[in-house]
Design a protein around this motif. Structure first.
Motif, PDB file in Angstrom:
ATOM      1  N   LYS A 129       2.840  -1.154  -2.483  1.00 58.55           N
ATOM      2  CA  LYS A 129       2.481   0.262  -2.510  1.00 58.55           C
ATOM      3  C   LYS A 129       2.963   0.910  -1.218  1.00 58.55           C
ATOM      4  O   LYS A 129       2.648   0.459  -0.121  1.00 58.55           O
ATOM      5  CB  LYS A 129       0.964   0.437  -2.639  1.00 58.55           C
ATOM      6  N   VAL A 130       3.758   1.975  -1.379  1.00 63.29           N
ATOM      7  CA  VAL A 130       4.281   2.723  -0.229  1.00 63.29           C
ATOM      8  C   VAL A 130       3.872   4.176  -0.387  1.00 63.29           C
ATOM      9  O   VAL A 130       4.001   4.753  -1.471  1.00 63.29           O
ATOM     10  CB  VAL A 130       5.820   2.606  -0.144  1.00 63.29           C
ATOM     11  N   VAL A 131       3.354   4.773   0.675  1.00 57.80           N
ATOM     12  CA  VAL A 131       2.979   6.190   0.646  1.00 57.80           C
ATOM     13  C   VAL A 131       3.793   6.944   1.693  1.00 57.80           C
ATOM     14  O   VAL A 131       4.312   6.359   2.649  1.00 57.80           O
ATOM     15  CB  VAL A 131       1.470   6.379   0.916  1.00 57.80           C
ATOM     16  N   GLN A 132       3.904   8.245   1.484  1.00 58.69           N
ATOM     17  CA  GLN A 132       4.608   9.097   2.432  1.00 58.69           C
ATOM     18  C   GLN A 132       3.598   9.666   3.434  1.00 58.69           C
ATOM     19  O   GLN A 132       2.576  10.211   3.046  1.00 58.69           O
ATOM     20  CB  GLN A 132       5.308  10.246   1.691  1.00 58.69           C
ATOM     21  N   GLU A 133       3.890   9.512   4.706  1.00 62.11           N
ATOM     22  CA  GLU A 133       3.013  10.046   5.747  1.00 62.11           C
ATOM     23  C   GLU A 133       3.861  10.604   6.888  1.00 62.11           C
ATOM     24  O   GLU A 133       4.654   9.878   7.492  1.00 62.11           O
ATOM     25  CB  GLU A 133       2.075   8.952   6.280  1.00 62.11           C
ATOM     26  N   ARG A 154       7.587   9.994   6.682  1.00 61.52           N
ATOM     27  CA  ARG A 154       8.128   8.628   6.677  1.00 61.52           C
ATOM     28  C   ARG A 154       7.351   7.757   5.699  1.00 61.52           C
ATOM     29  O   ARG A 154       6.228   8.094   5.310  1.00 61.52           O
ATOM     30  CB  ARG A 154       8.075   8.020   8.082  1.00 61.52           C
ATOM     31  N   GLU A 155       7.961   6.650   5.300  1.00 57.44           N
ATOM     32  CA  GLU A 155       7.319   5.750   4.343  1.00 57.44           C
ATOM     33  C   GLU A 155       6.393   4.784   5.079  1.00 57.44           C
ATOM     34  O   GLU A 155       6.783   4.168   6.070  1.00 57.44           O
ATOM     35  CB  GLU A 155       8.378   4.966   3.566  1.00 57.44           C
ATOM     36  N   PRO A 183       4.099   1.433   4.365  1.00 56.05           N
ATOM     37  CA  PRO A 183       3.687   0.373   3.441  1.00 56.05           C
ATOM     38  C   PRO A 183       2.178   0.156   3.501  1.00 56.05           C
ATOM     39  O   PRO A 183       1.622  -0.011   4.587  1.00 56.05           O
ATOM     40  CB  PRO A 183       4.433  -0.868   3.958  1.00 56.05           C
ATOM     41  N   ARG A 240       2.051  -5.078   0.605  1.00 55.80           N
ATOM     42  CA  ARG A 240       3.358  -5.697   0.791  1.00 55.80           C
ATOM     43  C   ARG A 240       3.484  -6.954  -0.073  1.00 55.80           C
ATOM     44  O   ARG A 240       2.938  -8.011   0.284  1.00 55.80           O
ATOM     45  CB  ARG A 240       3.570  -6.076   2.261  1.00 55.80           C
ATOM     46  N   THR A 264       3.883   1.030  -6.209  1.00 51.11           N
ATOM     47  CA  THR A 264       5.270   1.481  -6.099  1.00 51.11           C
ATOM     48  C   THR A 264       6.206   0.524  -6.819  1.00 51.11           C
ATOM     49  O   THR A 264       7.175   0.937  -7.445  1.00 51.11           O
ATOM     50  CB  THR A 264       5.668   1.596  -4.610  1.00 51.11           C
TER      51      THR A 264
END
Length: 231
Positions: free
Chosen positions: A9-13, A16-17, A19, A22, A58
């Motif tokens: 799962k990767v989120v935008q913050e 930037r990406e 993780p 993992r 993701t």
């Protein structure tokens, strides 16, 4: 029963990406009781939300009793979630203006269930958590421990295959906490599969397995007791 394969799962913050999970793998057998621990930001709540179909990974695979749930449509995921997964949250998530009975009945409103069967299920679920005598009580009159018992009764009303508990004793005093942990232990002994998230080692030790997440990866596993700790 459940198989997670290479789940990320990767989120935008801040552009930037970031993780969150993992490449997580996880196998859960029917009747298992898995406790997941980890510091704040470790990814444990995200993993719980993915297991409960409240969030999408993701990448990776999520299999539930032979069904690849990621390939289900939104409406089918919603039906799957209501019928096969029960949820217990730290904040109870009850409807204050409703009675105990009406709160427990909520998941049944999204299924076809005759009135007589509804009554039976509600009474059975409340009896399991020791709260049948509060059937018609407004939830605003209940203590924190009683509210969590109502939430547990609601979570098992559809006899789900999987019960997810996110910090279920986090808002409770010591006596109420013991009551709630006894209920989870009892439900597991009756065959219910449970995944519990907690930062409290004492709470986690009622499980058959303890898994620890750190920075979105497994770092430790342990087996506290063959059948969980009897409180």
């Amino acid at each position: 029963m459940i198989e997670l394969r290479n789940l990320s799962k990767v989120v935008q913050e801040a552009g930037r990406e970031l993780p969150v999970l993992r490449s997580v793998d996880l196998s859960i057998q029917a009747g298992d009781f898995v406790s997941i621990m980890g510091p704040s930001g470790s990814g444990k709540s995200t993993l719980m939300n993915i297991l409960g179909l409240l969030d999408e990974p993701t990448s990776g695979e999520y299999w539930f009793e032979g069904t690849n749930v990621r390939k289900l449509s939104g409406s089918k995921q919603a039906a799957f979630r209501n019928e096969r997964i029960g949820f217990v949250f730290q904040a109870f998530m009850l409807i204050p203006r409703l009675s105990v009975k009406d709160n427990v009945e909520v998941p049944l409103l999204y299924t076809y269930c005759p009135r007589k069967e509804r009554k039976r299920r509600i009474e059975t679920a409340l009896e399991q958590v020791g709260l049948l005598h509060k059937l018609n009580e407004p939830v605003v009159h209940l203590s924190g421990g009683q509210k969590q018992k109502v939430a547990i009764a609601r979570s098992i009303i559809n006899d789900p295959d999987l019960l997810l508990a996110d910090e279920p004793s986090g808002n409770l005093d010591a006596e109420s906490k013991e009551d709630i942990l006894r209920i989870f232990t009892s439900l597991n002994r009756m065959g219910k599969t449970i995944v519990l998230v907690s930062h409290d080692r004492e709470v986690a030790e009622i499980g058959k397995r303890i898994l620890t997440l750190r920075n979105g990866e497994w770092t430790e596993t342990s087996d506290p007791a063959p059948m969980g700790v009897a409180l």
